[in-house]
Scaffold this motif. Structure first.
Motif, PDB file in Angstrom:
ATOM      1  N   LEU A   3     -11.380   6.549   6.483  1.00 23.47           N
ATOM      2  CA  LEU A   3     -11.321   6.872   5.036  1.00 23.47           C
ATOM      3  C   LEU A   3     -10.095   6.216   4.598  1.00 23.47           C
ATOM      4  CD1 LEU A   3     -11.645  10.642   5.339  1.00 23.47           C
ATOM      5  CD2 LEU A   3     -13.287   9.063   5.442  1.00 23.47           C
ATOM      6  N   SER A  18      -2.468   0.963  -4.626  1.00 24.56           N
ATOM      7  CA  SER A  18      -3.099   2.060  -3.861  1.00 24.56           C
ATOM      8  C   SER A  18      -4.401   2.536  -4.315  1.00 24.56           C
ATOM      9  CB  SER A  18      -2.039   3.119  -3.828  1.00 24.56           C
ATOM     10  OG  SER A  18      -2.640   4.462  -3.354  1.00 24.56           O
ATOM     11  N   SER A  19      -5.285   2.780  -3.500  1.00 21.59           N
ATOM     12  CA  SER A  19      -6.277   3.375  -4.028  1.00 21.59           C
ATOM     13  C   SER A  19      -6.271   5.016  -4.692  1.00 21.59           C
ATOM     14  CB  SER A  19      -7.573   3.558  -2.713  1.00 21.59           C
ATOM     15  OG  SER A  19      -7.830   2.120  -2.444  1.00 21.59           O
ATOM     16  N   SER A  20      -5.053   5.623  -4.436  1.00 15.78           N
ATOM     17  CA  SER A  20      -4.950   6.836  -4.686  1.00 15.78           C
ATOM     18  C   SER A  20      -4.687   7.172  -6.089  1.00 15.78           C
ATOM     19  CB  SER A  20      -3.492   7.488  -3.770  1.00 15.78           C
ATOM     20  OG  SER A  20      -3.398   8.904  -4.182  1.00 15.78           O
ATOM     21  N   LYS A  21      -5.595   8.096  -6.516  1.00 23.37           N
ATOM     22  CA  LYS A  21      -5.182   8.665  -8.133  1.00 23.37           C
ATOM     23  C   LYS A  21      -3.966   9.794  -7.941  1.00 23.37           C
ATOM     24  CE  LYS A  21      -9.925   8.564  -9.437  1.00 23.37           C
ATOM     25  NZ  LYS A  21     -11.044   9.026  -9.639  1.00 23.37           N
ATOM     26  N   ASN A  22      -3.494   9.786  -6.858  1.00 22.63           N
ATOM     27  CA  ASN A  22      -2.046  10.681  -6.766  1.00 22.63           C
ATOM     28  C   ASN A  22      -0.892   9.792  -6.736  1.00 22.63           C
ATOM     29  OD1 ASN A  22      -3.293  13.678  -6.706  1.00 22.63           O
ATOM     30  ND2 ASN A  22      -4.494  12.702  -4.920  1.00 22.63           N
ATOM     31  N   SER A  72     -14.897   8.638   0.451  1.00 22.67           N
ATOM     32  CA  SER A  72     -14.294   9.278   1.805  1.00 22.67           C
ATOM     33  C   SER A  72     -15.366  10.489   2.123  1.00 22.67           C
ATOM     34  CB  SER A  72     -12.782   9.830   1.505  1.00 22.67           C
ATOM     35  OG  SER A  72     -12.044   8.811   1.416  1.00 22.67           O
ATOM     36  N   GLY A 102      -7.734   3.959   2.893  1.00 22.05           N
ATOM     37  CA  GLY A 102      -7.748   2.923   1.804  1.00 22.05           C
ATOM     38  C   GLY A 102      -9.000   3.131   0.737  1.00 22.05           C
ATOM     39  N   VAL A 103      -9.782   4.287   1.210  1.00 18.45           N
ATOM     40  CA  VAL A 103     -11.145   4.388   0.732  1.00 18.45           C
ATOM     41  C   VAL A 103     -10.943   5.468  -0.604  1.00 18.45           C
ATOM     42  CG1 VAL A 103     -13.472   4.926   0.837  1.00 18.45           C
ATOM     43  CG2 VAL A 103     -12.338   3.541   2.741  1.00 18.45           C
ATOM     44  N   LYS A 140     -10.655  -0.414  -2.295  1.00 19.11           N
ATOM     45  CA  LYS A 140     -10.691  -1.110  -0.882  1.00 19.11           C
ATOM     46  C   LYS A 140     -11.859  -0.978  -0.117  1.00 19.11           C
ATOM     47  CE  LYS A 140      -5.691  -0.582  -1.191  1.00 19.11           C
ATOM     48  NZ  LYS A 140      -4.629   0.296  -0.496  1.00 19.11           N
ATOM     49  N   ASP A 147       0.991  -1.303  -0.117  1.00 21.60           N
ATOM     50  CA  ASP A 147       0.176  -0.015  -0.062  1.00 21.60           C
ATOM     51  C   ASP A 147       0.701   1.221  -0.014  1.00 21.60           C
ATOM     52  OD1 ASP A 147      -2.395   1.456   0.659  1.00 21.60           O
ATOM     53  OD2 ASP A 147      -1.558   1.919   2.727  1.00 21.60           O
ATOM     54  N   LEU A 148       0.478   2.448  -0.488  1.00 21.38           N
ATOM     55  CA  LEU A 148       1.267   3.685  -0.579  1.00 21.38           C
ATOM     56  C   LEU A 148       1.077   4.429   0.707  1.00 21.38           C
ATOM     57  CD1 LEU A 148       3.427   5.364  -2.093  1.00 21.38           C
ATOM     58  CD2 LEU A 148       1.506   6.647  -3.291  1.00 21.38           C
ATOM     59  N   ASP A 149      -0.051   5.069   0.679  1.00 21.38           N
ATOM     60  CA  ASP A 149      -0.329   5.999   1.892  1.00 21.38           C
ATOM     61  C   ASP A 149      -0.150   5.454   3.264  1.00 21.38           C
ATOM     62  OD1 ASP A 149      -0.688   8.194  -0.058  1.00 21.38           O
ATOM     63  OD2 ASP A 149      -2.768   7.619  -0.160  1.00 21.38           O
ATOM     64  N   ARG A 207     -11.575   8.638  -2.842  1.00 21.52           N
ATOM     65  CA  ARG A 207     -11.961  10.110  -2.724  1.00 21.52           C
ATOM     66  C   ARG A 207     -13.422  10.350  -2.512  1.00 21.52           C
ATOM     67  NH1 ARG A 207      -9.028  13.669  -6.865  1.00 21.52           N
ATOM     68  NH2 ARG A 207      -7.483  12.007  -6.528  1.00 21.52           N
ATOM     69  N   HIS A 247      -3.715  13.693   3.989  1.00 20.17           N
ATOM     70  CA  HIS A 247      -5.006  13.369   3.789  1.00 20.17           C
ATOM     71  C   HIS A 247      -5.980  13.794   5.035  1.00 20.17           C
ATOM     72  CE1 HIS A 247      -5.091  10.905   0.144  1.00 20.17           C
ATOM     73  NE2 HIS A 247      -4.174  10.231   0.733  1.00 20.17           N
TER      74      HIS A 247
HETATM   75  P1  B16 Z   1      -6.726  10.249  -3.559  1.00 20.69           P
HETATM   76  P2  B16 Z   1      -3.658   3.943  -0.206  1.00 20.69           P
HETATM   77  C1  B16 Z   1      -5.788   5.780  -0.255  1.00 20.69           C
HETATM   78  O1  B16 Z   1      -4.417   5.403  -0.538  1.00 20.69           O
HETATM   79  C2  B16 Z   1      -5.753   6.611   1.061  1.00 20.69           C
HETATM   80  O2  B16 Z   1      -5.532   5.990   2.274  1.00 20.69           O
HETATM   81  C3  B16 Z   1      -6.935   7.262   1.388  1.00 20.69           C
HETATM   82  O3  B16 Z   1      -7.036   7.984   2.385  1.00 20.69           O
HETATM   83  C4  B16 Z   1      -7.446   7.890   0.153  1.00 20.69           C
HETATM   84  O4  B16 Z   1      -8.730   8.502   0.268  1.00 20.69           O
HETATM   85  C5  B16 Z   1      -7.198   7.127  -1.171  1.00 20.69           C
HETATM   86  O5  B16 Z   1      -6.111   6.663  -1.419  1.00 20.69           O
HETATM   87  C6  B16 Z   1      -7.568   7.949  -2.390  1.00 20.69           C
HETATM   88  O6  B16 Z   1      -6.534   8.814  -2.467  1.00 20.69           O
HETATM   89  O7  B16 Z   1      -7.547  11.190  -3.103  1.00 20.69           O
HETATM   90  O8  B16 Z   1      -5.053  10.645  -3.478  1.00 20.69           O
HETATM   91  O9  B16 Z   1      -7.127   9.708  -4.995  1.00 20.69           O
HETATM   92  O10 B16 Z   1      -3.548   3.725   1.294  1.00 20.69           O
HETATM   93  O11 B16 Z   1      -4.441   2.852  -1.025  1.00 20.69           O
HETATM   94  O12 B16 Z   1      -2.317   4.089  -0.786  1.00 20.69           O
END
Ligand code: B16
Ligand code: MG
Length: 213
Positions: A43, A113-117, A51, A45-46, A144, A8-10, A48, A20
């Motif tokens: 929030l 990772s769930s993150s688009k960043n 969340s 892993g969930v 997730k 996982d990243l974040d 945006r 976050h």
């Molecule tokens: P973004 P992970 C998740 O990353 C974060 O834990 C979660 O808090 C966030 O809402 C989600 O990415 C979406 O992130 O807004 O940057 O697209 O823990 O799966 O690496």
């Protein structure tokens, strides 16, 4: 024999989770909605938008989809601004050492990772060329606890889920790993979760676990 580690990243590779929290807290304060660390933990892993829905559970006002998209964009702008604080020094020596040893052992490393960043963060911390596969929020439709992101990472590596361990800091991430039939390893919040298969205090502890599997 474990062939790959999906990180996982974040909250695992780097501590973007605190940014976050700051960004969601700022948005919640502006909207006059109660928000604390306990809600923030839900929030992790969930996605945006999901969340934002959790944050708005405490709001008396109902928002249209368009308004919610605006709010999600606002949060992301605050978050991206905070991410400017990150650089190569934002990765712990423990994480760097672990990645180095895994590579030396011939074990593949991936991001789930769930993150688009994700790509922006990996570039900022200098790890954009480090991983054998990257699956992130831009490539999935279900975040997730759905296993989609980890299944995609495994597919990109050409391995079966039971060839891989998943390292997570969030309960939703552990549920995703378990339902995808990966070996789950939990750190921080996820280390206290009853569904977590192996619990670790620091990322390099995975090296001992992998040796035993
Ligand atoms: P973004 P992970 C998740 O990353 C974060 O834990 C979660 O808090 C966030 O809402 C989600 O990415 C979406 O992130 O807004 O940057 O697209 O823990 O799966 O690496
Ligand atoms: Mg996380």
């Amino acid at each position: 024999m474990i062939k790959a580690v999906i990180f996982d990243l974040d909250g695992v590779i780097c501590s973007t989770d605190k940014y976050h929290y700051q960004a969601w807290k700022q948005l919640a304060d502006e909207l006059g909605v109660f928000f604390n660390k306990e809600i923030n933990n839900r929030l992790k892993g969930v996605s945006r938008m999901e969340s934002l829905d959790i944050l708005l559970e405490k709001s008396e006002k109902k928002y249209s989809l368009e308004e919610k998209q605006e709010l999600a964009k606002k949060k992301n702008d605050i978050y991206r601004n905070l991410l400017k604080n990150m650089d190569v020094n934002s990765v712990s020596s423990d994480v760097l050492k672990t990645l180095y040893i895994l590579k030396r052992k011939g074990i593949k490393v991936a991001i789930g990772s769930s993150s688009k960043n994700t790509m922006y963060i990996l570039e900022r911390i200098g790890l954009d060329n480090c991983f054998d596969a990257i699956a992130d929020g831009t490539q999935i439709t279900k975040s997730k606890p759905d296993p989609e992101v980890f299944l995609l990472a495994a597919k990109k590596l050409n391995f079966e889920p039971n060839d891989c361990v998943v390292v997570e800091d969030a309960k939703t991430g552990i549920d995703a790993a378990n339902s995808g039939r990966f070996v789950s390893i939990g750190i921080n919040d996820a280390a206290d979760y009853c569904e977590t298969k192996y619990r670790i205090k620091k990322v390099s502890d995975i090296l001992n676990i992998i040796n035993e599997l």
